[in-house]
Design a protein around this motif. Sequence first.
Motif, mmCIF file in Angstrom:
data_model
loop_
_atom_site.group_PDB
_atom_site.id
_atom_site.type_symbol
_atom_site.label_atom_id
_atom_site.label_comp_id
_atom_site.label_asym_id
_atom_site.label_seq_id
_atom_site.Cartn_x
_atom_site.Cartn_y
_atom_site.Cartn_z
ATOM 1 N N LYS A 292 43.761 38.953 57.762
ATOM 2 C CA LYS A 292 44.236 39.181 56.390
ATOM 3 C C LYS A 292 43.354 38.509 55.342
ATOM 4 C CE LYS A 292 47.761 41.337 57.941
ATOM 5 N NZ LYS A 292 47.730 42.776 57.928
ATOM 6 N N ARG A 293 42.410 37.709 55.781
ATOM 7 C CA ARG A 293 41.597 36.924 54.855
ATOM 8 C C ARG A 293 40.735 37.789 53.930
ATOM 9 N NH1 ARG A 293 40.354 31.221 55.924
ATOM 10 N NH2 ARG A 293 41.654 31.742 57.683
ATOM 11 N N GLU A 294 40.198 38.900 54.434
ATOM 12 C CA GLU A 294 39.345 39.762 53.601
ATOM 13 C C GLU A 294 40.158 40.403 52.479
ATOM 14 O OE1 GLU A 294 35.775 40.905 52.322
ATOM 15 O OE2 GLU A 294 36.094 39.661 54.087
ATOM 16 N N VAL A 295 41.368 40.828 52.793
ATOM 17 C CA VAL A 295 42.258 41.381 51.763
ATOM 18 C C VAL A 295 42.579 40.309 50.732
ATOM 19 C CG1 VAL A 295 44.556 42.335 51.333
ATOM 20 C CG2 VAL A 295 43.260 43.067 53.336
ATOM 21 N N ALA A 296 42.896 39.133 51.218
ATOM 22 C CA ALA A 296 43.232 38.026 50.325
ATOM 23 C C ALA A 296 42.054 37.653 49.435
ATOM 24 C CB ALA A 296 43.693 36.817 51.127
ATOM 25 N N LYS A 297 40.851 37.676 49.997
ATOM 26 C CA LYS A 297 39.649 37.307 49.235
ATOM 27 C C LYS A 297 39.502 38.179 47.990
ATOM 28 C CE LYS A 297 34.675 36.804 49.693
ATOM 29 N NZ LYS A 297 33.790 37.890 49.398
ATOM 30 N N GLU A 298 39.638 39.485 48.169
ATOM 31 C CA GLU A 298 39.515 40.419 47.041
ATOM 32 C C GLU A 298 40.615 40.177 46.003
ATOM 33 O OE1 GLU A 298 37.115 42.760 46.513
ATOM 34 O OE2 GLU A 298 36.087 41.983 48.272
ATOM 35 N N LEU A 299 41.841 40.014 46.481
ATOM 36 C CA LEU A 299 42.953 39.780 45.562
ATOM 37 C C LEU A 299 42.802 38.454 44.831
ATOM 38 C CD1 LEU A 299 45.995 41.103 47.611
ATOM 39 C CD2 LEU A 299 45.212 41.960 45.404
ATOM 40 N N ILE A 300 42.357 37.427 45.540
ATOM 41 C CA ILE A 300 42.162 36.112 44.921
ATOM 42 C C ILE A 300 41.142 36.207 43.789
ATOM 43 C CG2 ILE A 300 41.106 33.834 45.320
ATOM 44 C CD1 ILE A 300 42.614 33.852 48.047
ATOM 45 N N GLU A 301 40.048 36.912 44.021
ATOM 46 C CA GLU A 301 39.024 37.051 42.984
ATOM 47 C C GLU A 301 39.570 37.787 41.761
ATOM 48 O OE1 GLU A 301 35.730 38.884 44.998
ATOM 49 O OE2 GLU A 301 35.278 37.048 46.118
ATOM 50 N N ARG A 302 40.345 38.838 41.989
ATOM 51 C CA ARG A 302 40.912 39.608 40.872
ATOM 52 C C ARG A 302 41.953 38.799 40.108
ATOM 53 N NH1 ARG A 302 36.994 41.175 41.699
ATOM 54 N NH2 ARG A 302 36.331 43.002 42.813
ATOM 55 N N VAL A 303 42.816 38.126 40.854
ATOM 56 C CA VAL A 303 43.867 37.325 40.216
ATOM 57 C C VAL A 303 43.243 36.172 39.428
ATOM 58 C CG1 VAL A 303 45.788 35.749 40.684
ATOM 59 C CG2 VAL A 303 45.715 37.981 41.783
ATOM 60 N N ALA A 304 42.226 35.540 39.979
ATOM 61 C CA ALA A 304 41.555 34.438 39.277
ATOM 62 C C ALA A 304 40.935 34.934 37.975
ATOM 63 C CB ALA A 304 40.492 33.810 40.174
ATOM 64 N N PHE A 305 40.261 36.074 38.023
ATOM 65 C CA PHE A 305 39.664 36.650 36.823
ATOM 66 C C PHE A 305 40.742 36.941 35.776
ATOM 67 C CE2 PHE A 305 38.703 40.447 34.343
ATOM 68 C CZ PHE A 305 37.552 40.051 33.689
ATOM 69 N N MET A 306 41.808 37.596 36.205
ATOM 70 C CA MET A 306 42.866 37.953 35.258
ATOM 71 C C MET A 306 43.560 36.715 34.697
ATOM 72 S SD MET A 306 44.591 41.493 36.589
ATOM 73 C CE MET A 306 44.721 41.141 38.335
ATOM 74 N N THR A 307 43.703 35.664 35.498
ATOM 75 C CA THR A 307 44.319 34.429 35.033
ATOM 76 C C THR A 307 43.551 33.870 33.844
ATOM 77 O OG1 THR A 307 45.166 33.899 37.233
ATOM 78 C CG2 THR A 307 44.964 32.073 35.675
ATOM 79 N N ILE A 308 42.243 33.792 33.972
ATOM 80 C CA ILE A 308 41.412 33.229 32.901
ATOM 81 C C ILE A 308 41.415 34.161 31.685
ATOM 82 C CG2 ILE A 308 39.096 32.447 32.266
ATOM 83 C CD1 ILE A 308 40.784 30.708 34.376
ATOM 84 N N GLN A 309 41.299 35.458 31.916
ATOM 85 C CA GLN A 309 41.305 36.404 30.787
ATOM 86 C C GLN A 309 42.637 36.365 30.046
ATOM 87 O OE1 GLN A 309 38.522 37.851 29.707
ATOM 88 N NE2 GLN A 309 37.627 36.683 31.381
ATOM 89 N N LEU A 310 43.730 36.246 30.773
ATOM 90 C CA LEU A 310 45.038 36.157 30.121
ATOM 91 C C LEU A 310 45.154 34.882 29.295
ATOM 92 C CD1 LEU A 310 47.356 37.540 32.938
ATOM 93 C CD2 LEU A 310 46.976 38.567 30.689
ATOM 94 N N GLU A 311 44.615 33.782 29.787
ATOM 95 C CA GLU A 311 44.628 32.539 29.009
ATOM 96 C C GLU A 311 43.842 32.698 27.711
ATOM 97 O OE1 GLU A 311 43.275 29.348 31.507
ATOM 98 O OE2 GLU A 311 45.007 29.524 32.839
ATOM 99 N N ILE A 312 42.707 33.366 27.784
ATOM 100 C CA ILE A 312 41.893 33.599 26.589
ATOM 101 C C ILE A 312 42.644 34.497 25.608
ATOM 102 C CG2 ILE A 312 39.777 34.692 25.728
ATOM 103 C CD1 ILE A 312 38.465 33.752 28.411
ATOM 104 N N LEU A 313 43.248 35.563 26.117
ATOM 105 C CA LEU A 313 44.010 36.471 25.260
ATOM 106 C C LEU A 313 45.213 35.769 24.641
ATOM 107 C CD1 LEU A 313 43.885 39.698 27.449
ATOM 108 C CD2 LEU A 313 42.822 39.403 25.192
ATOM 109 N N GLU A 314 45.888 34.928 25.419
ATOM 110 C CA GLU A 314 47.027 34.172 24.888
ATOM 111 C C GLU A 314 46.596 33.294 23.726
ATOM 112 O OE1 GLU A 314 48.738 31.970 28.118
ATOM 113 O OE2 GLU A 314 49.487 33.775 29.095
#
Length: 115
Positions: free
Chosen positions: A31-53
């Motif tokens: 499951k690590r490969e699936v998690a890797k992709e999701l982690i990268e996307r979630v991390a990106f969105m986390t930072i972008q959402l903070e900037i937008l906030e």
Amino acid sequence: MAKLSNKAQTELIQKEIDRLNSIFIDLPESKREVAKELIERVAFMTIQLEILEDTIKTKGATYTFKNGTQRMLIENPAQKSYNTMVNRYTAAYDKLFNLLNFIEDDEDENEEEDV
């Protein structure tokens, strides 16, 4: 959070990736490969959402738009982007954390084998 350079954003995203990776360290390899992709996307969105906030906090959710003699109150583009991204972020985060069940299931199997 003021407007960040690409380098600063990349550093913040990497910190978030590292934080999330530490949560999923015990995830089975399958499951690590699936998690890797999701982690990268979630991390990106986390930072972008903070900037937008931050943008929404400083500039507001709406603003007065002037076109000649016309004046109207319209939604800040940052607010619109935030609303769209937060829905996708929530869905991605949910999928990512559903993978934690695989860690718990793996631990349960290991405990049963020890008995």
